[in-house]
Design an enzyme around this catalytic site. Sequence first.
Site, PDB file in Angstrom:
ATOM      1  N   THR A 466      54.597 -29.238   0.355  1.00  0.00           N
ATOM      2  CA  THR A 466      55.402 -28.228  -0.336  1.00  0.00           C
ATOM      3  C   THR A 466      56.890 -28.520  -0.284  1.00  0.00           C
ATOM      4  O   THR A 466      57.628 -28.095  -1.164  1.00  0.00           O
ATOM      5  CB  THR A 466      55.156 -26.866   0.322  1.00  0.00           C
ATOM      6  OG1 THR A 466      55.275 -27.024   1.730  1.00  0.00           O
ATOM      7  CG2 THR A 466      53.773 -26.357  -0.006  1.00  0.00           C
ATOM      8  N   GLY A 507      56.308 -20.178   5.631  1.00  0.00           N
ATOM      9  CA  GLY A 507      56.828 -21.304   6.405  1.00  0.00           C
ATOM     10  C   GLY A 507      58.342 -21.361   6.412  1.00  0.00           C
ATOM     11  O   GLY A 507      58.974 -21.351   7.474  1.00  0.00           O
ATOM     12  N   THR A 589      61.872 -28.511  -5.277  1.00  0.00           N
ATOM     13  CA  THR A 589      60.585 -28.262  -4.619  1.00  0.00           C
ATOM     14  C   THR A 589      60.037 -26.890  -5.026  1.00  0.00           C
ATOM     15  O   THR A 589      58.829 -26.708  -5.132  1.00  0.00           O
ATOM     16  CB  THR A 589      60.727 -28.356  -3.091  1.00  0.00           C
ATOM     17  OG1 THR A 589      61.806 -27.518  -2.674  1.00  0.00           O
ATOM     18  CG2 THR A 589      60.995 -29.770  -2.652  1.00  0.00           C
ATOM     19  N   GLY A 657      59.794 -16.784  -0.235  1.00  0.00           N
ATOM     20  CA  GLY A 657      58.529 -17.537  -0.211  1.00  0.00           C
ATOM     21  C   GLY A 657      57.998 -17.702  -1.627  1.00  0.00           C
ATOM     22  O   GLY A 657      57.888 -16.733  -2.372  1.00  0.00           O
ATOM     23  N   GLY A 659      55.342 -20.238  -2.420  1.00  0.00           N
ATOM     24  CA  GLY A 659      54.163 -21.110  -2.478  1.00  0.00           C
ATOM     25  C   GLY A 659      52.976 -20.495  -3.188  1.00  0.00           C
ATOM     26  O   GLY A 659      52.123 -21.194  -3.717  1.00  0.00           O
ATOM     27  N   GLU A 660      52.906 -19.173  -3.188  1.00  0.00           N
ATOM     28  CA  GLU A 660      51.677 -18.557  -3.683  1.00  0.00           C
ATOM     29  C   GLU A 660      51.842 -17.672  -4.913  1.00  0.00           C
ATOM     30  O   GLU A 660      50.909 -17.463  -5.675  1.00  0.00           O
ATOM     31  CB  GLU A 660      51.019 -17.779  -2.530  1.00  0.00           C
ATOM     32  CG  GLU A 660      50.383 -18.746  -1.559  1.00  0.00           C
ATOM     33  CD  GLU A 660      50.152 -18.194  -0.169  1.00  0.00           C
ATOM     34  OE1 GLU A 660      49.019 -17.827   0.127  1.00  0.00           O
ATOM     35  OE2 GLU A 660      51.108 -18.140   0.625  1.00  0.00           O
TER      36      GLU A 660
END
Lengths: 697, 338
Positions: A466, A507, A589, A657, A659-660
């Site tokens: 990630t 994270g 990213t 966050g 990522g999802e």
Amino acid sequence: MTELLEPRAIGRDTVRRDGEAKVRGTATYAIETPVEHPAYAHPVQATVARGRITAIDTSAAEALDGVLVVLTHENAERLASTDDREFAVLQGDEVAFRGQLVGVVVAETSELARQAADAVRVTYAEQPHDSELRVDHPDLYAPEQVNAGHPTDTAEGDVAAAVATAAVTVEETYSTAMYFNNPLEPHATTALWDPATDVPLTLWDSTQGVHPARAAVCEVFGLEEERVRVVCPFVGGGFGSKGTPHANLMLVTMAARALPGRPVKLALTRQQMFALSAYRTPTIQKIQLAADRTGRLQALALDVVEQTSRIKEFAEQTAAPARMMYASPNRRTTHRLAALDVPVPSWMRAPGECPGMFGPEVAMDELAERLGVDPVELRIRNEPEVDPETGKPWSSRNLVHCLREGAERFGWAERPPAGHREGAWLVGTGVASSVYPTMRQAKSTATIRFEDGRYVAEIGAADLGTGAWTVLPQITADALDVDLDDVEVRIGDTRYPVASVAGGSSGTNTWGSALVVAATEFRSKFGGSPADGDEVSGDVDQASKDEDHSAYAFGAQFAEVRVNVATGELRVPRLYGVFGAGRIVNPRTARSQLIGGMTMGLSMALHENGVWDPRIGQAATHDLAEYHVTVNADVGDIQAHWLDEHDPYVNAMGSKGIGEIGITGTAAAVVNAVHRATGVRVRDLPVTLDKVLAALP
Amino acid sequence: MKPFAFARPADVAEAVRTVAAEPDAVFLGGGTNLVDLLKLGVARPDRVVDVRRLTSREITDTADGGLRIGAAVTNSELAADRRVRERYPVLAQALLAGATGQLRNLATVGGNPLQRTRCVYFTDVSTPCNKREPGTGCSAVGGYTRYHAVLGVDAALPDASAPKTCIATHPSDMAVALAVLDAQVQVLGPGGARTMPFGELHRLPGDDPTRDTVLEHGELITAVDLPPLPAGARSAYRKVRDRASYAFALVSVAAVVADGEVRLALGGVAHKPWRATRAEEVLAGGPVTEHAVRHAMDVELTAAQPQPGIDGGNGFKIPLVTRTVVATVRDLTSEVPA
Ligand SMILES: Cc1cc2nc3c(=O)[nH]c(=O)nc-3n(C[C@H](O)[C@H](O)[C@H](O)COP(=O)(O)OP(=O)(O)OC[C@H]3O[C@@H](n4cnc5c(N)ncnc54)[C@H](O)[C@@H]3O)c2cc1C
Ligand code: SF4
């Protein structure tokens, strides 16, 4: 309120620090770890879905030249803890699902191990099994809680009464399929047990968390943490399936312990992953929506039926987002599970929010249609002032802004009418909301040391592809107020301080917070001109924590779908997402996370389908030729945008966050667009051409 | 996975002798199918004989105005050949609709038509399968049938317990195009060389589902010949699949339209590339209207048997294949020739 870091490195489009090694092929993944004289393990899997092993004949396998050891429940070591039955490998004769590990062969080559594994003869006393999820399954039960500690059920007001009197209602059942995470890199480990050394067990493992993996292994084998090292510099994807270890890690550890001094390698095959490496439960979502004439929700209910395995409970929190997404005076959510003779379900990208933003977001579209209200507007009308679940104010909530900006970028106002045709294609557009909670884990420690004129930070985090290798130095540089080039961050090894799992999109929030605490402490202790070797550590629990706000990232996704009038083939030439996800630490990213999530959502909409064969108790589609994931040719103009969102409550970086959230809502946007193109409302994923064929001219 | 001996003989004659001499020896082309099946334990040969460097890798013009394609020509090379693209667009399109660039770079003309079915039970040695282990039963009946046959299945509704039942499809795209082009296959066997119409290469499961083709053990495909198409003929391949690329056909259509003639072959519907001869007969000589094509397909599909199963079965293939044929023929008859 937290004072946000002054962004200098944060927000910059810096290249991936691990990029060059990966592109050159020099990045070593778990199975490639260079070790002396490795041996290779291959599992033996059960071929019945439920029963007992009555005999297991390993003689043919053992007779092969080059086979080093064959382990079964008859000769494997007894584990210190078998509390977690997924991890209790080779501890008894019971078979609880087809594909369960019943043995392992270790040999001089991987080919030989595979051949020998095939030669192990297992005889079973088969028992009737039940592996099929049904909405009326007689054994449905309410778990104590659902994943991430959410309550199983919630209720407020009187849904039935509101539905009975409402001007407009939607009462429908939706379902999502069984999804398999399928990271490119399979679950793989190189394991070395060398009892003569201080740290006898080393595991080079493909994992989303070296510390959580170590903790699990220590528990199962009764080892002290100091005696185990887990190393993981690079991961070829996990999507949650490497967030918690699975049985393969215990198996390879056991195999290594049977061959002291000899490194043992085990990589699951793609087919094995379908039984052993986690998947998302299928969900059945019964939804009730009731609204007044203006579209304001009067009631919202979501009753979820899903599955877990008989040996280990995993309760996906599918109804969680319905509790906070829109305002409604009456609401109800429930989760009921059937414990079946199936492999163990687990985390897959956005557990809860991913399936839970399907049914309700399609239902909202159905409601908009019945009301004759634009679906963007309908969502705006139901915007809650405070979190409906907790009553807390939002740390920041920019759903409306995302919807409006998305509509603008997409050209929503000029969208073609329902059933619009261009040549051989029917064209439809659809929208849905996205959401993901902003999380921070309780435990993570970072150290910062001044070393040869540079700042070296160490934290036992993992980068599952990630971008942690890249964004953690950005955060550390800003927290220390130094140039990015003066900072090195080391991760991926339990030699570094404890860090939480790379999961829950937490994270960067968690590890970043620990790094900021350490950096602040470093500066206050050593000032601006530290001496070589000066070192401090900082814990995330020292970072300021806000309990007074509800923190979520929000987004809106817009899809254009084309349906071929002759064949029903579906294409998605445009998919746009706009997200309010706090401060974006690295646009490069972040974009690949958001676009990746959206692509996986597209995959869920049109392609992914773990077709379960209940007669034999396994997925019929169990390799990547049959279990389709979206390929490049399926992705057209895909865009991820974000708002410049300032959230002073979440953490020192102001990050939420990312990522999802990209996978949430996508499938609903696509389904809604298919409806506009064809008039067919597909409530059971995936949307495949056979489901629209009958409606075509 | 089982160990095997590997042989790379000096010439085709020796290759044929080597395979013919051992009951469990096989030829190796590009290996894109065989190697997978070796790993899965589905193919369990004692000897693998590499023929990729032995058969011809050339595409040559034939005296009658057609082409001869060596068996070692790769799928990529064949699709890129200018003569193929100009004279046999149906073939170039079929090739490019198959697999991926990497696979096509390896896959050979000899190996492609002989690839095995993608039936998920065939490739999983833990499930019964009459094609893999005769007499064990057919797991696909009542199972996952989305990619299975609707034509040419046993006259009576197949029964899983029947030892000879098989409802698998042949997965090749190229083979559907070769069927419509009336290609000829050059075969070299222990008893000498023979030529057979491509349409006779593949067989229905009948009483022996283990056999996909009529080739005898040890027979090697050395070349495929394409006769010329009638002057002014136009051809196309249309593949319908579950994603835009890298998926096998749900159904596919290879069509040739020439003066007074429509030729049709169907993929994804049967144990072999299905030449729709009944539909062709209905259309012969008459006007090729949409109505006529639909009617012809109705005739072709009278014997079709949808296979019920988990995930909805495959009954959708029957309307889908007709729709695909109609659209393909319409495109071929309406476009202005280049
Ligand atoms: C993931 C994936 C997706 C795919 N998708 C498609 C698709 O969409 N459409 C499609 O058509 N195909 C598809 N394929 C299949 C691919 O086209 C075939 O694997 C390939 O054409 C086989 O050719 P080969 O030369 O590699 O054959 P091999 O694997 O070498 O051999 C196949 C068989 O033919 C035999 N054989 C080989 N050469 C000869 C010869 N000269 N004479 C006699 N017997 C011979 C071998 O013994 C073996 O039994 C796909 C394959 C994969 C792995
Ligand atoms: S359809 Fe044919 S290949 Fe598939 S399981 Fe049945 S017999 Fe085997």
